[in-house]
Motif scaffolding. Structure first.
Motif, PDB file in Angstrom:
ATOM      1  N   THR A   1       1.314  -1.361  -0.097  1.00  0.00           N
ATOM      2  CA  THR A   1       0.175  -0.367  -0.142  1.00  0.00           C
ATOM      3  C   THR A   1       1.347   1.124  -0.222  1.00  0.00           C
ATOM      4  N   HIS A   2       2.167   1.409   0.042  1.00  0.00           N
ATOM      5  CA  HIS A   2       3.112   2.473   0.170  1.00  0.00           C
ATOM      6  C   HIS A   2       4.567   1.888  -0.272  1.00  0.00           C
ATOM      7  N   GLU A   3       5.105   3.184  -0.788  1.00  0.00           N
ATOM      8  CA  GLU A   3       6.130   2.983  -0.254  1.00  0.00           C
ATOM      9  C   GLU A   3       7.484   3.762   0.656  1.00  0.00           C
ATOM     10  N   ILE A   4       8.533   2.936   1.304  1.00  0.00           N
ATOM     11  CA  ILE A   4       9.332   3.699   2.381  1.00  0.00           C
ATOM     12  C   ILE A   4      10.362   3.863   1.841  1.00  0.00           C
ATOM     13  N   GLY A   5      11.344   5.196   1.537  1.00  0.00           N
ATOM     14  CA  GLY A   5      12.593   5.323   1.512  1.00  0.00           C
ATOM     15  C   GLY A   5      13.282   5.470   2.717  1.00  0.00           C
ATOM     16  N   GLY A   6      14.075   5.745   2.669  1.00  0.00           N
ATOM     17  CA  GLY A   6      15.633   5.429   3.945  1.00  0.00           C
ATOM     18  C   GLY A   6      17.022   5.650   3.270  1.00  0.00           C
ATOM     19  N   GLU A   7      17.333   5.444   4.849  1.00  0.00           N
ATOM     20  CA  GLU A   7      19.036   4.816   5.241  1.00  0.00           C
ATOM     21  C   GLU A   7      18.654   3.934   5.841  1.00  0.00           C
ATOM     22  N   LEU A   8      19.791   2.796   4.939  1.00  0.00           N
ATOM     23  CA  LEU A   8      19.897   1.419   5.845  1.00  0.00           C
ATOM     24  C   LEU A   8      20.990   1.408   6.397  1.00  0.00           C
ATOM     25  N   GLU A   9      21.850   1.052   7.109  1.00  0.00           N
ATOM     26  CA  GLU A   9      23.014   0.866   7.584  1.00  0.00           C
ATOM     27  C   GLU A   9      23.867  -0.422   7.748  1.00  0.00           C
ATOM     28  N   LEU A  10      24.480  -0.784   7.068  1.00  0.00           N
ATOM     29  CA  LEU A  10      24.927  -2.428   7.209  1.00  0.00           C
ATOM     30  C   LEU A  10      26.804  -2.564   7.574  1.00  0.00           C
ATOM     31  N   HIS A  11      27.255  -3.404   8.104  1.00  0.00           N
ATOM     32  CA  HIS A  11      28.073  -3.144   8.258  1.00  0.00           C
ATOM     33  C   HIS A  11      28.938  -2.062   8.137  1.00  0.00           C
ATOM     34  N   GLY A  12      27.864  -1.159   8.518  1.00  0.00           N
ATOM     35  CA  GLY A  12      29.101   0.139   8.380  1.00  0.00           C
ATOM     36  C   GLY A  12      29.088   1.315   7.501  1.00  0.00           C
ATOM     37  N   GLN A  13      27.978   0.481   6.528  1.00  0.00           N
ATOM     38  CA  GLN A  13      27.882   1.262   5.635  1.00  0.00           C
ATOM     39  C   GLN A  13      26.443   1.655   5.289  1.00  0.00           C
ATOM     40  N   LYS A  14      26.713   2.779   4.871  1.00  0.00           N
ATOM     41  CA  LYS A  14      24.665   3.489   4.398  1.00  0.00           C
ATOM     42  C   LYS A  14      24.492   3.707   2.930  1.00  0.00           C
ATOM     43  N   LYS A  15      23.520   3.578   2.375  1.00  0.00           N
ATOM     44  CA  LYS A  15      22.935   3.419   1.348  1.00  0.00           C
ATOM     45  C   LYS A  15      21.333   3.777   1.566  1.00  0.00           C
ATOM     46  N   ALA A  16      20.794   4.600   0.638  1.00  0.00           N
ATOM     47  CA  ALA A  16      19.019   4.820   0.029  1.00  0.00           C
ATOM     48  C   ALA A  16      18.949   3.454   0.022  1.00  0.00           C
ATOM     49  N   ILE A  17      17.896   3.387   0.347  1.00  0.00           N
ATOM     50  CA  ILE A  17      17.264   2.748  -0.114  1.00  0.00           C
ATOM     51  C   ILE A  17      15.287   2.849  -0.397  1.00  0.00           C
ATOM     52  N   ARG A  18      14.470   2.487  -1.235  1.00  0.00           N
ATOM     53  CA  ARG A  18      13.498   2.036  -1.511  1.00  0.00           C
ATOM     54  C   ARG A  18      12.396   0.939  -0.822  1.00  0.00           C
ATOM     55  N   PHE A  19      11.560   0.370  -0.667  1.00  0.00           N
ATOM     56  CA  PHE A  19      11.181  -0.316  -0.654  1.00  0.00           C
ATOM     57  C   PHE A  19       9.712  -0.736   0.065  1.00  0.00           C
ATOM     58  N   PRO A  20       8.532  -1.727  -0.668  1.00  0.00           N
ATOM     59  CA  PRO A  20       6.888  -1.759  -1.148  1.00  0.00           C
ATOM     60  C   PRO A  20       6.378  -2.008   0.136  1.00  0.00           C
ATOM     61  N   ALA A  21       5.493  -2.024   1.075  1.00  0.00           N
ATOM     62  CA  ALA A  21       4.814  -2.411   1.942  1.00  0.00           C
ATOM     63  C   ALA A  21       3.857  -2.206   1.568  1.00  0.00           C
ATOM     64  N   LYS A  22       2.923  -3.036   3.070  1.00  0.00           N
ATOM     65  CA  LYS A  22       1.537  -3.058   3.157  1.00  0.00           C
ATOM     66  C   LYS A  22       1.983  -2.544   5.143  1.00  0.00           C
ATOM     67  N   VAL A  23       0.780  -1.292   4.872  1.00  0.00           N
ATOM     68  CA  VAL A  23       1.048  -0.375   5.876  1.00  0.00           C
ATOM     69  C   VAL A  23      -0.707   0.100   6.088  1.00  0.00           C
ATOM     70  N   THR A  24      -0.590   0.334   7.418  1.00  0.00           N
ATOM     71  CA  THR A  24      -2.214   0.544   7.647  1.00  0.00           C
ATOM     72  C   THR A  24      -1.929   1.585   8.959  1.00  0.00           C
ATOM     73  N   VAL A  25      -2.726   2.557   8.739  1.00  0.00           N
ATOM     74  CA  VAL A  25      -2.489   4.114   9.421  1.00  0.00           C
ATOM     75  C   VAL A  25      -3.223   4.288  10.096  1.00  0.00           C
ATOM     76  N   ASP A  26      -3.224   4.476  11.571  1.00  0.00           N
ATOM     77  CA  ASP A  26      -4.442   5.001  13.171  1.00  0.00           C
ATOM     78  C   ASP A  26      -3.988   6.209  13.497  1.00  0.00           C
TER      79      ASP A  26
END
Length: 86
Positions: free
Chosen positions: A17-42
């Motif tokens: 239902t949504h696309e989420i973007g941000g910065e993922l840090e793994l193993h000391g490395q940062k990378k901008a990513i975007r991914f689909p998610a099924k989200v409910t909002v209240d």
């Protein structure tokens, strides 16, 4: 660690239902990513589920392995998301 900075309503495959973007840090490395998610909002915030792959080599996680090794470059991430309103 993942730090979200985009939260867009966007229908996608497998009930996303949504696309989420941000910065993922793994193993000391940062990378901008975007991914689909099924989200409910209240009123309290949002919650959801996401399932997507990343390439481990993008985060400098490299293992040479053997030709018949089962270590894949693509790694499946499954996330249980919780965002507080505020």
């Amino acid at each position: 660690m993942f730090s979200a900075n985009e939260f867009l309503a966007k229908a996608g495959e497998n009930g996303a239902t949504h696309e989420i973007g941000g910065e993922l840090e793994l193993h000391g490395q940062k990378k901008a990513i975007r991914f689909p998610a099924k989200v409910t909002v209240d009123a309290q915030g949002a919650q959801g589920l996401a399932e997507f792959t990343i390439n481990r080599k993008d985060f400098k996680i490299e293992y040479p392995g053997k030709p018949d090794d089962l270590i894949k470059d693509e790694v499946l991430l499954k996330l249980d998301l919780k965002f507080k309103a505020g």
